[in-house]
Design a protein around this motif. Structure first.
Motif, PDB file in Angstrom:
ATOM      1  N   GLU A   4       0.784  -1.228   0.014  1.00 32.37           N
ATOM      2  CA  GLU A   4       0.083  -0.113   0.093  1.00 32.37           C
ATOM      3  C   GLU A   4       0.907   1.190   0.121  1.00 32.37           C
ATOM      4  OE1 GLU A   4      -2.879  -0.121   3.240  1.00 32.37           O
ATOM      5  OE2 GLU A   4      -4.006  -1.707   2.243  1.00 32.37           O
ATOM      6  N   VAL A   5       2.267   1.198  -0.222  1.00 37.77           N
ATOM      7  CA  VAL A   5       3.042   2.253  -0.162  1.00 37.77           C
ATOM      8  C   VAL A   5       2.792   3.291  -1.316  1.00 37.77           C
ATOM      9  CG1 VAL A   5       5.486   3.275   0.064  1.00 37.77           C
ATOM     10  CG2 VAL A   5       4.735   1.144   1.160  1.00 37.77           C
ATOM     11  N   ALA A   7      -0.099   3.592  -3.126  1.00 35.71           N
ATOM     12  CA  ALA A   7      -1.501   3.945  -2.854  1.00 35.71           C
ATOM     13  C   ALA A   7      -1.277   5.076  -1.760  1.00 35.71           C
ATOM     14  CB  ALA A   7      -2.473   3.125  -2.406  1.00 35.71           C
ATOM     15  N   TYR A   8      -0.716   5.087  -0.551  1.00 35.45           N
ATOM     16  CA  TYR A   8      -0.576   6.031   0.294  1.00 35.45           C
ATOM     17  C   TYR A   8       0.164   7.246  -0.279  1.00 35.45           C
ATOM     18  CZ  TYR A   8       1.123   7.968   4.848  1.00 35.45           C
ATOM     19  OH  TYR A   8       1.249   8.982   5.909  1.00 35.45           O
ATOM     20  N   VAL A   9       1.244   7.203  -0.847  1.00 35.22           N
ATOM     21  CA  VAL A   9       2.106   8.225  -1.499  1.00 35.22           C
ATOM     22  C   VAL A   9       1.086   9.090  -2.588  1.00 35.22           C
ATOM     23  CG1 VAL A   9       3.709   8.877  -3.052  1.00 35.22           C
ATOM     24  CG2 VAL A   9       4.258   7.327  -1.375  1.00 35.22           C
ATOM     25  N   LEU A  10       0.262   8.467  -3.433  1.00 34.47           N
ATOM     26  CA  LEU A  10      -0.474   8.866  -4.216  1.00 34.47           C
ATOM     27  C   LEU A  10      -1.872   9.468  -3.599  1.00 34.47           C
ATOM     28  CD1 LEU A  10      -0.096   6.400  -7.141  1.00 34.47           C
ATOM     29  CD2 LEU A  10       0.975   9.013  -7.094  1.00 34.47           C
ATOM     30  N   GLY A  11      -1.956   9.216  -2.225  1.00 30.21           N
ATOM     31  CA  GLY A  11      -3.218   9.582  -1.436  1.00 30.21           C
ATOM     32  C   GLY A  11      -4.467   9.117  -1.920  1.00 30.21           C
ATOM     33  N   VAL A  12      -4.657   7.843  -2.500  1.00 29.59           N
ATOM     34  CA  VAL A  12      -5.855   6.988  -2.787  1.00 29.59           C
ATOM     35  C   VAL A  12      -6.326   6.208  -1.806  1.00 29.59           C
ATOM     36  CG1 VAL A  12      -4.953   7.653  -5.195  1.00 29.59           C
ATOM     37  CG2 VAL A  12      -4.531   5.384  -4.056  1.00 29.59           C
ATOM     38  N   LEU A  13      -5.700   6.193  -0.547  1.00 33.27           N
ATOM     39  CA  LEU A  13      -6.448   5.520   0.497  1.00 33.27           C
ATOM     40  C   LEU A  13      -7.373   5.760   1.144  1.00 33.27           C
ATOM     41  CD1 LEU A  13      -3.158   3.969   2.158  1.00 33.27           C
ATOM     42  CD2 LEU A  13      -4.490   2.603   0.626  1.00 33.27           C
ATOM     43  N   ASP A  14      -8.623   5.169   1.257  1.00 35.38           N
ATOM     44  CA  ASP A  14      -9.653   5.650   2.233  1.00 35.38           C
ATOM     45  C   ASP A  14      -9.097   5.867   3.746  1.00 35.38           C
ATOM     46  OD1 ASP A  14      -9.875   3.431   3.869  1.00 35.38           O
ATOM     47  OD2 ASP A  14     -11.303   2.616   2.307  1.00 35.38           O
ATOM     48  N   ALA A  16      -9.950   4.839   6.563  1.00 34.89           N
ATOM     49  CA  ALA A  16      -9.459   3.773   7.485  1.00 34.89           C
ATOM     50  C   ALA A  16      -8.053   3.016   7.019  1.00 34.89           C
ATOM     51  CB  ALA A  16     -10.588   2.972   7.575  1.00 34.89           C
ATOM     52  N   ASP A  17      -8.048   3.010   5.859  1.00 34.48           N
ATOM     53  CA  ASP A  17      -6.946   2.285   5.354  1.00 34.48           C
ATOM     54  C   ASP A  17      -5.533   3.089   5.580  1.00 34.48           C
ATOM     55  OD1 ASP A  17      -8.052  -0.152   4.586  1.00 34.48           O
ATOM     56  OD2 ASP A  17      -8.193   0.698   2.397  1.00 34.48           O
ATOM     57  N   HIS A  18      -5.833   4.657   5.252  1.00 35.10           N
ATOM     58  CA  HIS A  18      -4.792   5.372   5.245  1.00 35.10           C
ATOM     59  C   HIS A  18      -4.287   5.271   6.891  1.00 35.10           C
ATOM     60  CE1 HIS A  18      -2.880   9.399   4.802  1.00 35.10           C
ATOM     61  NE2 HIS A  18      -3.162   9.749   5.993  1.00 35.10           N
ATOM     62  N   GLU A  19      -5.038   5.510   7.823  1.00 32.32           N
ATOM     63  CA  GLU A  19      -4.805   5.316   9.227  1.00 32.32           C
ATOM     64  C   GLU A  19      -4.137   4.033   9.797  1.00 32.32           C
ATOM     65  OE1 GLU A  19      -8.259   6.427  11.676  1.00 32.32           O
ATOM     66  OE2 GLU A  19      -8.689   8.164  10.729  1.00 32.32           O
ATOM     67  N   ALA A  20      -4.513   2.992   9.247  1.00 29.78           N
ATOM     68  CA  ALA A  20      -4.212   1.652   9.297  1.00 29.78           C
ATOM     69  C   ALA A  20      -2.594   1.554   8.932  1.00 29.78           C
ATOM     70  CB  ALA A  20      -4.923   0.683   8.830  1.00 29.78           C
ATOM     71  N   PHE A  21      -2.264   2.189   7.608  1.00 27.48           N
ATOM     72  CA  PHE A  21      -1.123   2.268   7.123  1.00 27.48           C
ATOM     73  C   PHE A  21      -0.229   2.932   7.860  1.00 27.48           C
ATOM     74  CE2 PHE A  21       2.289   3.591   4.126  1.00 27.48           C
ATOM     75  CZ  PHE A  21       2.648   2.452   3.885  1.00 27.48           C
ATOM     76  N   GLU A  22      -0.706   4.108   8.272  1.00 24.44           N
ATOM     77  CA  GLU A  22       0.171   5.180   8.881  1.00 24.44           C
ATOM     78  C   GLU A  22       0.706   4.285  10.286  1.00 24.44           C
ATOM     79  OE1 GLU A  22      -1.461   8.829   9.358  1.00 24.44           O
ATOM     80  OE2 GLU A  22      -0.348   9.524   7.608  1.00 24.44           O
ATOM     81  N   ALA A  33      11.415   2.856   3.807  1.00 22.64           N
ATOM     82  CA  ALA A  33      12.319   3.028   3.004  1.00 22.64           C
ATOM     83  C   ALA A  33      11.508   3.127   1.560  1.00 22.64           C
ATOM     84  CB  ALA A  33      13.393   1.954   2.984  1.00 22.64           C
ATOM     85  N   GLN A  34      10.597   2.254   1.481  1.00 18.67           N
ATOM     86  CA  GLN A  34      10.010   2.607   0.057  1.00 18.67           C
ATOM     87  C   GLN A  34       9.265   3.907  -0.034  1.00 18.67           C
ATOM     88  OE1 GLN A  34       7.028  -0.653  -0.987  1.00 18.67           O
ATOM     89  NE2 GLN A  34       8.433  -2.278   0.249  1.00 18.67           N
ATOM     90  N   LEU A  35       8.520   4.291   1.208  1.00 20.57           N
ATOM     91  CA  LEU A  35       8.027   5.657   1.201  1.00 20.57           C
ATOM     92  C   LEU A  35       8.816   6.599   0.989  1.00 20.57           C
ATOM     93  CD1 LEU A  35       5.589   7.469   1.847  1.00 20.57           C
ATOM     94  CD2 LEU A  35       6.210   7.293   4.254  1.00 20.57           C
ATOM     95  N   LYS A  36      10.107   6.623   1.277  1.00 18.90           N
ATOM     96  CA  LYS A  36      11.389   7.729   1.143  1.00 18.90           C
ATOM     97  C   LYS A  36      11.634   7.503  -0.124  1.00 18.90           C
ATOM     98  CE  LYS A  36      15.687   9.143   2.713  1.00 18.90           C
ATOM     99  NZ  LYS A  36      16.916   8.997   3.416  1.00 18.90           N
TER     100      LYS A  36
END
Length: 59
Positions: A4-5, A7-14, A16-22, A33-36
């Motif tokens: 989901e990295v 999707a997170y970077v592109l801002g397409v997570l809903d 709930a998924d955004h919070e879970a990923f964080e 590292a992938q996020l960087k």
């Protein structure tokens, strides 16, 4: 979670998924590292979208 990295970077997570990923990101070095690596992608895509070449290609 590890896939989901982008999707997170592109801002397409809903929300709930955004919070879970964080929460996951707090403890996962691989995703950090992938996020960087991917953090520049949205800005570069925006640059490409607004570049003169992109305008010419859409004609």
């Amino acid at each position: 979670m590890h896939d989901e990295v982008a999707a997170y970077v592109l801002g397409v997570l809903d929300e709930a998924d955004h919070e879970a990923f964080e929460r996951h990101l707090d403890t996962c070095g691989d995703c950090q590292a992938q996020l960087k690596e991917l953090s520049e992608v949205p800005g570069r895509l925006d640059e490409l979208k607004h570049s003169p070449t992109a305008s010419e290609d859409s004609r």
